[in-house]
Each structure stands twice: as structure tokens, then as C-alpha cells.
Design a protein around this motif. Structure first.
Motif, PDB file in Angstrom:
ATOM      1  N   VAL A  30      -8.638  -2.572  25.671  1.00 10.27           N
ATOM      2  CA  VAL A  30      -9.291  -3.866  25.400  1.00 10.27           C
ATOM      3  C   VAL A  30      -9.564  -4.003  23.905  1.00 10.27           C
ATOM      4  O   VAL A  30      -9.351  -5.069  23.309  1.00 10.27           O
ATOM      5  CB  VAL A  30     -10.611  -3.992  26.204  1.00 10.27           C
ATOM      6  CG1 VAL A  30     -11.364  -5.253  25.808  1.00 10.27           C
ATOM      7  CG2 VAL A  30     -10.320  -4.005  27.689  1.00 10.27           C
ATOM      8  N   ALA A  57     -11.698 -20.621  26.349  1.00  8.93           N
ATOM      9  CA  ALA A  57     -11.545 -19.230  26.827  1.00  8.93           C
ATOM     10  C   ALA A  57     -12.604 -18.333  26.194  1.00  8.93           C
ATOM     11  O   ALA A  57     -13.232 -17.516  26.876  1.00  8.93           O
ATOM     12  CB  ALA A  57     -10.139 -18.718  26.507  1.00  8.93           C
ATOM     13  N   PHE A  58     -12.842 -18.489  24.890  1.00 15.05           N
ATOM     14  CA  PHE A  58     -13.836 -17.645  24.207  1.00 15.05           C
ATOM     15  C   PHE A  58     -15.236 -17.915  24.776  1.00 15.05           C
ATOM     16  O   PHE A  58     -16.018 -16.986  25.008  1.00 15.05           O
ATOM     17  CB  PHE A  58     -13.835 -17.901  22.702  1.00 15.05           C
ATOM     18  CG  PHE A  58     -12.615 -17.398  21.975  1.00 15.05           C
ATOM     19  CD1 PHE A  58     -11.696 -16.562  22.594  1.00 15.05           C
ATOM     20  CD2 PHE A  58     -12.382 -17.763  20.658  1.00 15.05           C
ATOM     21  CE1 PHE A  58     -10.568 -16.098  21.930  1.00 15.05           C
ATOM     22  CE2 PHE A  58     -11.258 -17.301  19.977  1.00 15.05           C
ATOM     23  CZ  PHE A  58     -10.349 -16.474  20.613  1.00 15.05           C
ATOM     24  N   TRP A  61     -15.636 -16.265  28.129  1.00 14.13           N
ATOM     25  CA  TRP A  61     -15.801 -14.807  28.032  1.00 14.13           C
ATOM     26  C   TRP A  61     -17.179 -14.432  27.469  1.00 14.13           C
ATOM     27  O   TRP A  61     -17.792 -13.456  27.912  1.00 14.13           O
ATOM     28  CB  TRP A  61     -14.676 -14.188  27.202  1.00 14.13           C
ATOM     29  CG  TRP A  61     -13.498 -13.902  28.079  1.00 14.13           C
ATOM     30  CD1 TRP A  61     -12.296 -14.547  28.098  1.00 14.13           C
ATOM     31  CD2 TRP A  61     -13.439 -12.909  29.110  1.00 14.13           C
ATOM     32  NE1 TRP A  61     -11.496 -14.021  29.079  1.00 14.13           N
ATOM     33  CE2 TRP A  61     -12.159 -13.028  29.713  1.00 14.13           C
ATOM     34  CE3 TRP A  61     -14.338 -11.962  29.598  1.00 14.13           C
ATOM     35  CZ2 TRP A  61     -11.764 -12.202  30.771  1.00 14.13           C
ATOM     36  CZ3 TRP A  61     -13.947 -11.138  30.651  1.00 14.13           C
ATOM     37  CH2 TRP A  61     -12.666 -11.268  31.222  1.00 14.13           C
ATOM     38  N   SER A  62     -17.666 -15.226  26.513  1.00 13.16           N
ATOM     39  CA  SER A  62     -19.011 -14.943  25.964  1.00 13.16           C
ATOM     40  C   SER A  62     -20.042 -15.035  27.077  1.00 13.16           C
ATOM     41  O   SER A  62     -20.943 -14.201  27.175  1.00 13.16           O
ATOM     42  CB  SER A  62     -19.364 -15.943  24.856  1.00 13.16           C
ATOM     43  OG  SER A  62     -18.490 -15.782  23.788  1.00 13.16           O
ATOM     44  N   ARG A  64     -19.544 -14.700  30.299  1.00 14.17           N
ATOM     45  CA  ARG A  64     -19.367 -13.612  31.272  1.00 14.17           C
ATOM     46  C   ARG A  64     -19.941 -12.293  30.734  1.00 14.17           C
ATOM     47  O   ARG A  64     -20.588 -11.530  31.451  1.00 14.17           O
ATOM     48  CB  ARG A  64     -17.877 -13.462  31.576  1.00 14.17           C
ATOM     49  CG  ARG A  64     -17.609 -12.453  32.650  1.00 14.17           C
ATOM     50  CD  ARG A  64     -16.226 -12.605  33.207  1.00 14.17           C
ATOM     51  NE  ARG A  64     -15.936 -11.489  34.095  1.00 14.17           N
ATOM     52  CZ  ARG A  64     -14.773 -11.263  34.664  1.00 14.17           C
ATOM     53  NH1 ARG A  64     -13.783 -12.094  34.448  1.00 14.17           N
ATOM     54  NH2 ARG A  64     -14.591 -10.227  35.440  1.00 14.17           N
ATOM     55  N   LEU A  65     -19.711 -12.047  29.446  1.00 14.98           N
ATOM     56  CA  LEU A  65     -20.200 -10.786  28.850  1.00 14.98           C
ATOM     57  C   LEU A  65     -21.715 -10.761  28.745  1.00 14.98           C
ATOM     58  O   LEU A  65     -22.325  -9.685  28.747  1.00 14.98           O
ATOM     59  CB  LEU A  65     -19.556 -10.559  27.480  1.00 14.98           C
ATOM     60  CG  LEU A  65     -18.082 -10.156  27.515  1.00 14.98           C
ATOM     61  CD1 LEU A  65     -17.478 -10.176  26.113  1.00 14.98           C
ATOM     62  CD2 LEU A  65     -17.901  -8.771  28.136  1.00 14.98           C
TER      63      LEU A  65
END
Ligand code: CO8
Length: 207
Positions: A30, A57-58, A61-62, A64-65
Motif C-alpha cells: 500500500v 475517491a480521496f 478514502w479519508s 473510511r480511514l
């Protein structure tokens, strides 16, 4: 457990028994993808549709993280001493090839993300690499944790982007808490940059 935010020390740089500290076996891949992404993003002139898709997309993901957020002691990023570059993307990836208690040799390739201009690496990225390599050398081989007191860098010739370069760091001397370390980056026989730094072993209670 270390008192400071720095990763705890271990044996020599290439110690096969360095523990894996979170993230599982896929974490290194990753981090490599993230490096590729940063280089690709830096090199691209994307159209509007691509920019929108990237932003979405970013953001996804932010979000989700955020669910996996941990405190500094549990952080994986930059703490995977089993991986080249410690599993971080802040500094260019140093891949160690040979090491002993007082020196390390390896390679680095500065990707497009680290471009300053005209094919040359940004002048701030070079001391970043030196601090990374010299700081870790200072803290390996059972030595206590230290911090950079000064780091002097001489830029001797242009450091090229996208070219595998050799890196060497070694102890010059040690006086009590003071560890004087030198390092250099070469493109073949050409000296690109060299550095000397003072790393001070931390006293009890020092952050
Ligand atoms: C795996 C991890 C890899 C990455 C590692 C990255 C390492 C880092 O980048 S650490 C972050 C950057 N550095 C910092 O934030 C450090 C900030 N500074 C400090 O915390 C303190 O100044 C610190 C700890 C360095 C020294 O403070 P302190 O312990 O009080 O030392 P101090 O008593 O002032 O000095 C001790 C000796 O060092 C000397 N010294 C201290 N600073 C310097 C300096 N900048 N230049 C020359 N000599 C110095 C002093 O003159 C003294 O010498 P002597 O014993 O002969 O009289």
C-alpha cells in the motif's frame, strides 16, 4: 516502550528479527502504491473529469480511514522498520543494502513528487533524506534514542530525479551523548550532496 514519538531502536539496520508493528503483510504494498500515486499525481496534468473523480475517491478514502484512526503509539505509518523507508511516504524511500553498527549503505530514487525544477530534486527533500537515514543510524544497534541537534547539508552538484542514487551514512565520532554522523548521496562517481549532523542522545524525560 519508548517515551518519545520516535520508533524504538533495534539491532543493526537489516536485523531480520525486527518486529512487524501493525498493518499486516500487505502494508508495504500500500505504501508503494501511495508513492506511485504521489509521483503520478505530480507528473500529471489531469482533465476536469479526472480531477473530480480523484477528489471523490480521496474524500471517500479519508472518511473510511477516519474509522481506523489511532493514537501516536499505535500508528503504523513510519514505524515498520521491517520495510524499506519504514513504511512512510514523507521522505524518499531509502533501501538499505549493507549495514553494520556504525554505518549503512543503500539506494534512493527520488520520484517526480520530489522534483524541484529542471530535473533536479527539491533542495528541502535532500536534508529530509539525510535526517531520515542519519537519524535512524543514530538510533540503531542498541543505542538509545536521539534527536537531531543540527544537520548541515552541502549541495555539491544537481541531484537528479528518477535515477537510482547511492547513499552512505556513517558515524564520525561519539562523545558522551553527542553522536556526529556524516552522509553522502552519489550519482555514480558524482558527489551530489553531503551532510554532517549532530544527534544528541535524549536524557530521561526529554520528549
Ligand atoms: C527512526 C527515526 C528516523 C528519523 C529520525 C529523525 C530525527 C529527528 O529529526 S528529531 C526532530 C528534530 N530535532 C528536534 O526537534 C530537536 C529539538 N532540540 C531539542 O530537543 C534539544 O535542543 C536537544 C534534545 C537536541 C538538546 O537539548 P539538551 O539535551 O538540553 O542539550 P544541551 O545540554 O543543550 O546540549 C548538550 C551538548 O550538545 C551541544 N549542542 C546542543 N545543540 C547543539 C547544536 N545545535 N549545535 C552544536 N552543539 C549543540 C551543546 O553545546 C552541549 O555540548 P557540551 O556537552 O559539550 O556542553
Amino acid at each position: 516502550m519508548p517515551r518519545t514519538g520516535l520508533p524504538s531502536g533495534s539491532g543493526t539496520w537489516l536485523d531480520p528479527d525486527i518486529p512487524v508493528t501493525g498493518g499486516g503483510p500487505g502494508y508495504g504494498a500500500v505504501v508503494e502504491s501511495l508513492r506511485d500515486l504521489l509521483d503520478g499525481f505530480a507528473a500529471a496534468s489531469p482533465d476536469e473529469e479526472t480531477v473530480r473523480a480523484l477528489a471523490d475517491a480521496f474524500a471517500a478514502w479519508s472518511k473510511r480511514l477516519e474509522r481506523h484512526r489511532v493514537g501516536e503509539r499505535q500508528q503504523v505509518f513510519g514505524r515498520r522498520r521491517d520495510l524499506h523507508g519504514r513504511g512512510q511516504v514523507m521522505a524518499p524511500k531509502f533501501a538499505a543494502e549493507e549495514s553494520d553498527e556504525r554505518s549503512v549503505k543503500g539506494t534512493v530514487t527520488f520520484g517526480r513528487y520530489f522534483l524541484g525544477g529542471n530535473g533536479a530534486v527539491h533542495g528541502g527533500a535532500i536534508p529530509l533524506l539525510f535526517d531520515e537515514v542519519m537519524g535512524r543510524l543514530s538510533n540503531t544497534a542498541g543505542r538509545s534514542q536521539s534527536r537531531t541537534a543540527f544537520l548541515h547539508t552541502d549541495f555539491r552538484s544537481v541531484t537528479p530525479v528518477g535515477v537510482p542514487l547511492s547513499v552512505r551514512a556513517w558515524f564520525e565520532s561519539e562523545e558522551g551523548r553527542k553522536r556526529f554522523i556524516r552522509a553522502e548521496i552519489r550519482d555514480g562517481d558524482t558527489l551530489c550532496a553531503e551532510s554532517h549532523g549532530l544527534f544528541l542522545a535524549l536524557l530521561p524525560g526529554q520528549p
